[in-house]
Structure formats: structure tokens, C-alpha cells
Design a protein around this motif. Sequence first.
Motif, PDB file in Angstrom:
ATOM      1  N   GLN A  29       0.085  13.472  63.761  1.00 37.52           N
ATOM      2  CA  GLN A  29       0.997  13.923  62.838  1.00 37.52           C
ATOM      3  C   GLN A  29       0.868  14.947  61.966  1.00 37.52           C
ATOM      4  O   GLN A  29       1.596  15.978  61.614  1.00 37.52           O
ATOM      5  CB  GLN A  29       1.810  12.775  62.014  1.00 37.52           C
ATOM      6  N   ILE A  30      -0.176  14.908  61.178  1.00 36.86           N
ATOM      7  CA  ILE A  30      -0.584  15.751  60.212  1.00 36.86           C
ATOM      8  C   ILE A  30      -0.925  17.169  61.176  1.00 36.86           C
ATOM      9  O   ILE A  30      -0.634  18.143  60.598  1.00 36.86           O
ATOM     10  CB  ILE A  30      -2.047  15.610  59.604  1.00 36.86           C
ATOM     11  N   ARG A  31      -1.484  16.941  62.242  1.00 40.74           N
ATOM     12  CA  ARG A  31      -1.878  18.426  63.279  1.00 40.74           C
ATOM     13  C   ARG A  31      -0.796  18.892  63.339  1.00 40.74           C
ATOM     14  O   ARG A  31      -0.517  20.257  63.511  1.00 40.74           O
ATOM     15  CB  ARG A  31      -2.713  17.842  64.150  1.00 40.74           C
ATOM     16  N   VAL A  32       0.441  18.193  63.846  1.00 39.42           N
ATOM     17  CA  VAL A  32       1.784  18.768  63.908  1.00 39.42           C
ATOM     18  C   VAL A  32       2.301  19.511  62.887  1.00 39.42           C
ATOM     19  O   VAL A  32       2.778  20.677  62.877  1.00 39.42           O
ATOM     20  CB  VAL A  32       2.810  17.872  64.418  1.00 39.42           C
ATOM     21  N   GLY A  33       2.162  18.777  61.698  1.00 38.68           N
ATOM     22  CA  GLY A  33       2.684  19.465  60.308  1.00 38.68           C
ATOM     23  C   GLY A  33       1.829  20.734  60.108  1.00 38.68           C
ATOM     24  O   GLY A  33       2.443  21.933  59.598  1.00 38.68           O
ATOM     25  N   GLY A  34       0.496  20.667  60.383  1.00 45.13           N
ATOM     26  CA  GLY A  34      -0.388  21.985  60.479  1.00 45.13           C
ATOM     27  C   GLY A  34      -0.072  22.861  61.229  1.00 45.13           C
ATOM     28  O   GLY A  34       0.333  24.305  60.737  1.00 45.13           O
ATOM     29  N   LEU A  35       0.430  22.731  62.565  1.00 46.21           N
ATOM     30  CA  LEU A  35       1.081  23.927  63.393  1.00 46.21           C
ATOM     31  C   LEU A  35       2.450  24.212  62.803  1.00 46.21           C
ATOM     32  O   LEU A  35       2.523  25.611  62.731  1.00 46.21           O
ATOM     33  CB  LEU A  35       1.400  23.003  64.755  1.00 46.21           C
ATOM     34  N   TYR A  36       3.285  23.532  62.238  1.00 50.68           N
ATOM     35  CA  TYR A  36       4.442  24.055  61.737  1.00 50.68           C
ATOM     36  C   TYR A  36       4.150  24.965  60.458  1.00 50.68           C
ATOM     37  O   TYR A  36       5.111  25.753  60.312  1.00 50.68           O
ATOM     38  CB  TYR A  36       5.442  22.662  61.382  1.00 50.68           C
ATOM     39  N   LEU A  37       3.415  24.532  59.796  1.00 47.94           N
ATOM     40  CA  LEU A  37       3.089  25.234  58.395  1.00 47.94           C
ATOM     41  C   LEU A  37       2.373  26.443  58.888  1.00 47.94           C
ATOM     42  O   LEU A  37       2.763  27.622  58.194  1.00 47.94           O
ATOM     43  CB  LEU A  37       1.901  24.311  57.753  1.00 47.94           C
ATOM     44  N   LEU A  38       1.542  26.686  60.124  1.00 45.44           N
ATOM     45  CA  LEU A  38       1.173  27.713  60.304  1.00 45.44           C
ATOM     46  C   LEU A  38       2.182  28.878  60.846  1.00 45.44           C
ATOM     47  O   LEU A  38       2.424  30.068  60.521  1.00 45.44           O
ATOM     48  CB  LEU A  38       0.116  27.803  61.590  1.00 45.44           C
ATOM     49  N   TYR A  39       3.252  28.163  61.623  1.00 45.40           N
ATOM     50  CA  TYR A  39       4.385  29.081  62.026  1.00 45.40           C
ATOM     51  C   TYR A  39       5.101  29.401  60.885  1.00 45.40           C
ATOM     52  O   TYR A  39       5.660  30.709  60.922  1.00 45.40           O
ATOM     53  CB  TYR A  39       5.191  28.123  62.891  1.00 45.40           C
ATOM     54  N   GLY A  40       5.366  28.632  60.084  1.00 47.38           N
ATOM     55  CA  GLY A  40       6.180  29.126  58.715  1.00 47.38           C
ATOM     56  C   GLY A  40       5.685  30.118  57.926  1.00 47.38           C
ATOM     57  O   GLY A  40       6.073  31.173  57.506  1.00 47.38           O
ATOM     58  N   LEU A  41       4.238  30.070  57.843  1.00 50.65           N
ATOM     59  CA  LEU A  41       3.642  31.040  56.923  1.00 50.65           C
ATOM     60  C   LEU A  41       3.230  32.425  57.608  1.00 50.65           C
ATOM     61  O   LEU A  41       3.532  33.356  56.988  1.00 50.65           O
ATOM     62  CB  LEU A  41       2.217  30.332  56.614  1.00 50.65           C
ATOM     63  N   TYR A  42       3.170  32.334  58.822  1.00 48.89           N
ATOM     64  CA  TYR A  42       3.041  33.496  59.824  1.00 48.89           C
ATOM     65  C   TYR A  42       4.355  34.262  59.689  1.00 48.89           C
ATOM     66  O   TYR A  42       4.117  35.461  59.573  1.00 48.89           O
ATOM     67  CB  TYR A  42       2.713  32.968  61.287  1.00 48.89           C
ATOM     68  N   GLN A  43       5.514  33.650  59.785  1.00 47.16           N
ATOM     69  CA  GLN A  43       6.655  34.195  59.920  1.00 47.16           C
ATOM     70  C   GLN A  43       7.298  34.891  58.521  1.00 47.16           C
ATOM     71  O   GLN A  43       7.766  35.946  58.344  1.00 47.16           O
ATOM     72  CB  GLN A  43       7.722  33.304  60.284  1.00 47.16           C
TER      73      GLN A  43
END
Length: 238
Positions: A73-87
Motif C-alpha cells: 500500500q505504501i509503495r502504491v502511495g509512493g507511485l501516486y506521489l511520484l506521479y503527482g509531483l512529476y506533473q
Amino acid sequence: MDYCRKQVKSDCEELLSRFQQTESVRFEVFSKIWREMNFSHIFYGAVKREKRAFSRLVLDSAYSFFLPPFSFQIRVGGLYLLYGLYQCQTASPPEQIRLALKDWDDVKKFEKDALDAQHYDTVYIFRKLMSLKAFHFTAMPTLLAYQKKRKVERSALCEEFVERASRPQELINIELLEELSNIHGLYEKLKTSVSSMSEQADSSLNLTHKDLVPQLRSTVVHFYNWQQRKVEAARADR
């Protein structure tokens, strides 16, 4: 720029902690928390000459949550976090997410696990980042440079995010215990038949513990109960 690394890490941990409490891996749940925290504002304080360096720092901090030993779950959150920050980053062209080749197997396994569990929004976000060419594939996790040696400060892992060990429970299951019990019984019968042929039992034949299976099961149950008590204690302290 390193002076704000701790603050960035703390902000990421706060967002992921709220996401963890939802016990969800849905992108819409993460997005709601992202908006509530106004997390895209993290880039607003960087002056023009620091935009790229700050984007690099923020992405590197978020990337660590996308890898083991953190829970799925934290790794999923980390992925979503990367996506939001990148955009949302203000650097132009956008700074890429540095992905070391040694981590690629973990990333692909994560994608497969998400696909097998039918978490299609997670798979979509990962493949969206791939299509945007957001990842910069590198030989090493950090940029290497010739510089004066200095003590590198390593940040401690957030224990609440780390995946609990489950291999003992996975390996020592009911089927395995039954098989071990059968093999142990056959061994004891064979040992008895061999011993009866000699005047006295040879001590070298005692190659296993008499109560091997019950002791093995008891040890695994004890480990699991200890884990549960630790989790409940952590929740009570919140």
C-alpha cells in the motif's frame, strides 16, 4: 538544498500516513488527500534558479517510498506521489525520476502484483509515467561525482510503513506441517525397525527432534501473535 530534505521527507510521510489509514490503494482516495493537503504547493517556494535542484530533491525523496521494504500500500502511495509531483513540478522541461537498474526487477514485480490483484488504476498510473518518459534509467541510485569525502546522513525508515515479515506464515502452512508429520512418522518407524535388529539403539540415528512438528507450529504461532501485539500497540499510540 539539503537543508530542506528532512522537511520534504516529513511532508511525504504525513501524506502517506493519511493514505495508509484509509486501508485503500485507490488513486481517487489518494487524490482526495493530495488536494486536502494542497500538496502541489510544495513547489511554490522554490526560486527560479533552484527549481530544478528542488524538483530533483523532491522526486528523490518520494522515490524511496516506491521501493521495498515498504508495504504494498505504501509503495502504491509512493507511485501516486511520484506521479503527482512529476506533473506538478515547476521545472521546465520537467525533471525525470531517477530509476536505478538494480531496482527494475522490484518495479516490474510490483507492476505484476498490482495487475494480478486487479488494481488497474495503479497499473495505469505506472504505465502513464512510462509513456511520459518520466523515468531516467541510471546505473546508480544517486549521481556519482568526485568530491571531498563526507559522512552521509542516512534517514531512518518509518517503521509503520515497512511491510511486516510474513514469510514464516507463508512457508509453514497446514499442508507443510502435515507432510512433515508424515515424513517424521516414517522416519521414526524406519529407525525403530533398524534399532530392533541391533542389541541397542544407535544414538547416531536420532537425527530429528521428537516433537519437531508441534514445536515448529508453536514457534510460527508465537511469532504471528508477537506481530499482532506490536501492530495493536502501534495503533494505540497514535
